[in-house]
Design a protein around this motif. Sequence first.
Motif, PDB file in Angstrom:
ATOM      1  N   ALA A 124     -12.038  -5.030  -6.736  1.00 36.70           N
ATOM      2  CA  ALA A 124     -11.380  -4.530  -7.881  1.00 36.70           C
ATOM      3  C   ALA A 124     -10.855  -3.273  -7.678  1.00 36.70           C
ATOM      4  N   GLY A 125      -9.863  -2.740  -7.864  1.00 40.21           N
ATOM      5  CA  GLY A 125      -9.296  -1.513  -7.370  1.00 40.21           C
ATOM      6  C   GLY A 125      -8.489  -1.384  -6.218  1.00 40.21           C
ATOM      7  N   ALA A 126      -8.596  -2.288  -5.283  1.00 38.97           N
ATOM      8  CA  ALA A 126      -7.971  -2.270  -4.049  1.00 38.97           C
ATOM      9  C   ALA A 126      -6.479  -2.144  -4.127  1.00 38.97           C
ATOM     10  N   VAL A 127      -6.019  -1.592  -3.391  1.00 41.01           N
ATOM     11  CA  VAL A 127      -4.454  -1.196  -3.563  1.00 41.01           C
ATOM     12  C   VAL A 127      -3.555  -1.825  -2.471  1.00 41.01           C
ATOM     13  N   PHE A 128      -2.756  -2.805  -2.811  1.00 39.46           N
ATOM     14  CA  PHE A 128      -1.600  -3.371  -1.815  1.00 39.46           C
ATOM     15  C   PHE A 128      -0.340  -2.798  -1.825  1.00 39.46           C
ATOM     16  N   THR A 129       0.201  -2.652  -1.097  1.00 37.92           N
ATOM     17  CA  THR A 129       1.885  -2.305  -0.908  1.00 37.92           C
ATOM     18  C   THR A 129       2.474  -3.629  -1.219  1.00 37.92           C
ATOM     19  N   GLU A 130       3.734  -3.810  -1.751  1.00 38.03           N
ATOM     20  CA  GLU A 130       4.555  -4.924  -1.855  1.00 38.03           C
ATOM     21  C   GLU A 130       4.305  -5.617  -0.576  1.00 38.03           C
ATOM     22  N   ARG A 131       5.013  -5.186   0.571  1.00 38.06           N
ATOM     23  CA  ARG A 131       4.667  -5.695   1.887  1.00 38.06           C
ATOM     24  C   ARG A 131       3.428  -6.390   2.288  1.00 38.06           C
ATOM     25  N   GLN A 132       2.157  -5.829   2.093  1.00 34.35           N
ATOM     26  CA  GLN A 132       1.150  -6.247   2.479  1.00 34.35           C
ATOM     27  C   GLN A 132       0.689  -7.344   1.611  1.00 34.35           C
TER      28      GLN A 132
END
Length: 396
Positions: A124-132
């Motif tokens: 929860a709260g992990a941030v991914f870029t679109e590429r990732q």
Amino acid sequence: MVAVLLLGAVLLVVAPLRHPLPLPTVAPVLPASMTIPGEPPALPWPRSGQAAVTVDGLGTLGTSGGTAAVPIASVTKVMTAYVVLTDHPLKVGEQGPTLTVSARQAAAYPQEQARGESLVRVTAGAVFTERQALQAVLLPSANNMARILAAWDAGSVDAFVAKMNATAAALGMSKTRYTDPSGLDPDTVSTAVDQVILARKAMALPAFAEIVAQREATLPVAGTVKNYNTLVGKDGVVGVKTGSTDEAGGCLVWAAVVRVGSVRLTIVGAVLGQPGAHTPEQLTAVFKASRSLVRAATAALDVQTVVRAGQAVAAVRGPIGTGTTISADGQLDVIGWPGMVVRLTADIPPVPARLAAGAEHGRLTAVAGDRPPVETALRSGALAPPSTWSRLKAHR
């Protein structure tokens, strides 16, 4: 009286010379198309399932296994990535906007894991870029990230699936129906032919092509993940996506970049429904079948000579027995395979009464598939009007 007779004789002789001569006519010698000689390639199609292979710019090398829609497992994620990248384009190397994993999405992970799904670990709260996020979907084939991306793009998974089906219809994928963004649902079905259509469009997106060619990537929470497509980097393979479930068997959509002469071409194929008791067996089977097709398709492509230098292209017929030939100045080579049809177009302007030997007179073009045309100048033989004596004799 004698003068009158002489005048009449002169007029009788001169009269034919006062009539204008007709212009020369041109009769084609080459047909409008020709078939590359030789035995058409026989590809090693798999004994079961479906397969299709096409060469960008040249056309299809064939299909096998019928055209019924079948489950496609995680090959579905090609459409998921295509829709996301269409809505949120990325440049090569660009990370793009970010998305945050919600508490609800993270809480689903244990249950998804218990079902044996293909996943990447999230919190929860992990941030991914679109590429990732796309790397997670396309390399380790993460079902959970496919659903997370779908909700991020369209507001809900259902709304995203509607986008997937609308895109399939727009691309002419007439036998494809998506029910989920991951392919876990066996009601998501397609054909090898439809998946080749999609793969060609997806590989035209630089960011998509860049990601599926990677052998691994580093992601938040999950760390380093591997590409399930172990053919990448072998025999020119540069992607695209694996899939396997009990219902779908082993599936692979692939693309390979090969060099033929001085030209780089992309071969795209799809192999569906390969047998096996579990994922490793299914993927082993589909990799073997696909690799055989990649190699056979590559071997089938060659530089083919369709017109030789000096070959007659058209015959010129002038008045009173005059004439000449118009020939190709240079050799025309295309890339193709035996049995392939090549279109030929001779652009020859009207022929005047006199032409010097070797004069350029028109162009000849050859086109294989949708590849750029190749052309050469046309050269004429010598052509002169008939002599006065020939004209007089012709009117005796």
